[in-house]
Design an enzyme around this catalytic site. Structure first.
Site, PDB file in Angstrom:
ATOM      1  N   ASP A   1       0.546  -1.510   0.298  1.00 19.70           N
ATOM      2  CA  ASP A   1       0.146   0.138  -0.311  1.00 19.70           C
ATOM      3  C   ASP A   1       0.823   0.911   0.072  1.00 19.70           C
ATOM      4  O   ASP A   1       0.346   2.429  -0.400  1.00 19.70           O
ATOM      5  CB  ASP A   1      -1.166  -0.214   1.568  1.00 19.70           C
ATOM      6  CG  ASP A   1      -0.449  -0.010   2.465  1.00 19.70           C
ATOM      7  OD1 ASP A   1       0.449  -0.926   2.774  1.00 19.70           O
ATOM      8  OD2 ASP A   1      -0.945  -0.048   3.744  1.00 19.70           O
ATOM      9  N   HIS A   2       2.296   1.011  -0.093  1.00 21.81           N
ATOM     10  CA  HIS A   2       3.425   2.290  -0.302  1.00 21.81           C
ATOM     11  C   HIS A   2       4.473   2.330  -1.016  1.00 21.81           C
ATOM     12  O   HIS A   2       4.725   3.144  -1.649  1.00 21.81           O
ATOM     13  CB  HIS A   2       3.467   1.999   1.464  1.00 21.81           C
ATOM     14  CG  HIS A   2       3.247   1.823   2.524  1.00 21.81           C
ATOM     15  ND1 HIS A   2       3.485   3.710   3.006  1.00 21.81           N
ATOM     16  CD2 HIS A   2       2.290   1.263   3.133  1.00 21.81           C
ATOM     17  CE1 HIS A   2       1.867   2.848   4.292  1.00 21.81           C
ATOM     18  NE2 HIS A   2       2.038   1.669   3.808  1.00 21.81           N
TER      19      HIS A   2
HETATM   20 ZN   LIG Z   1       0.459   0.948   5.189  1.00 20.26          ZN
HETATM   21 ZN   LIG Z   2       2.806  -0.959   6.215  1.00 20.72          ZN
END
Ligand SMILES: [Zn+2]
Ligand SMILES: [Zn+2]
Length: 315
Positions: free
Chosen positions: A67-68
């Site tokens: 998610d990054h």
């Molecule tokens: Zn995250």
């Molecule tokens: Zn994380």
């Protein structure tokens, strides 16, 4: 300087929030912007803003959770396709270089600009005449960095009404005065730099933290920052989950800010379990802290000028 939140969600994208990407707009300061994390579909989010990918100068990755970082390959490719030819530097933890290189090589993504990928350790990772960036390990389930950006003090402003009053001719003498040198005029008079310049102005300090539970490192890095961007995946009622997954509640985030004597807190990385209507309740849980606290939504933008943080109303 402005802070623009392209994605403020945790884990997976939801209809309300995309995954994490935070932009530090330095268009006035250096004609570029910096980005912190690049969750999936960040380039789609950029399409809804005035950001030009070719102006992306630096990308700081906090950690290697999807998610990054899942938005990186697409954004890097598009930046080239859209005519970006200035170099781009990516900073991040060990492993980021191999992941990007394998992804670009196997998908035959050809990038026409110089791409520098720096796997960093704690400490000062970048410095020039304007800015210093410091990284520090936080406490998450995998290695994760927080970053502190410090703008160096700005040179004093030249007060043109004062130089005019003293009949200093426009031209190179003004530059010398602005740079702190005293000058001699044609008629022999000496004009002191201190007579015709204002006070030097402090730069800003903004700390952007990655995923973390409440920890001492966050406090140390955030020390007296003007703005702290801290995750608040959970809230008071779901605090147990925060402990389990190496995350923070909004209360943890506020406590970091308080102990660090920081001036403003913006909370991001909000779990998809919280609907927009739940945010009021989250904010109520930290209403008693003495500094302003915001929960960022996607596309929220905050302006920093003259020591004041203001949310820019969306059109
Ligand atoms: Zn995250
Ligand atoms: Zn994380």
């Amino acid at each position: 300087m402005q802070l623009l939140f392209l994605g403020t969600g945790a884990g997976m994208p939801s209809k309300q929030r995309n995954t994490t990407a935070t932009v530090l707009k330095l268009l006035d300061e250096r004609g570029t912007f910096w980005m912190f994390d690049c969750g999936e579909a960040t380039q789609h989010q950029i399409l809804h803003t005035t950001l030009k990918p070719r102006k992306l100068e630096k990308l700081f990755i906090t950690h290697l959770h999807g998610d990054h970082i899942y938005g990186l390959p697409g954004l890097l490719g598009s930046r080239s396709f859209l005519g970006g030819d200035e170099p781009l530097t990516i900073y991040g933890p060990a492993g980021i270089k191999a992941w990007i290189e394998v992804t670009l090589a196997t998908s035959k993504t050809h990038i026409k600009y110089a791409l520098n990928i720096e796997e960093i350790e704690e400490g000062i990772i970048f410095e020039d005449d304007q800015f210093i960036v410091e990284a520090k390990f936080l406490e998450h389930v995998i290695p994760c960095f927080g970053y502190k950006v410090t703008q160096k003090a700005l040179p004093p402003e030249l007060l043109i009404e004062k130089t005019d009053a003293l009949d200093v001719p426009r031209g190179p003498l003004l530059r010398q005065l602005k740079e702190g040198y005293d000058v001699e005029l044609a008629d022999g008079r000496i004009v002191k730099s201190s007579e015709v310049t204002g006070e030097p102005k402090d730069g800003f300090q903004v700390t952007i933290l990655g995923d973390t539970k409440f920890c001492e490192s966050s406090i140390l890095l955030s020390k007296r920052s003007d703005i702290v961007v801290h995750e608040g995946t959970f809230d008071q009622e779901t605090a147990e989950l925060a402990g389990l997954y190496g995350h923070s509640t909004i209360i943890d985030a506020a406590n970091v800010c308080k102990e660090a004597e920081a001036k403003h807190l913006i909370v991001n990385h909000i779990s998809a379990r919280f609907m927009p209507s739940d945010i009021k309740n989250m904010i109520a849980q930290v209403a008693h802290y003495e500094f302003p606290i915001y929960v960022a939504e996607d596309f929220a933008e905050y302006d920093w000028s003259n020591g004041l943080l203001k949310k820019i109303p969306r059109e």
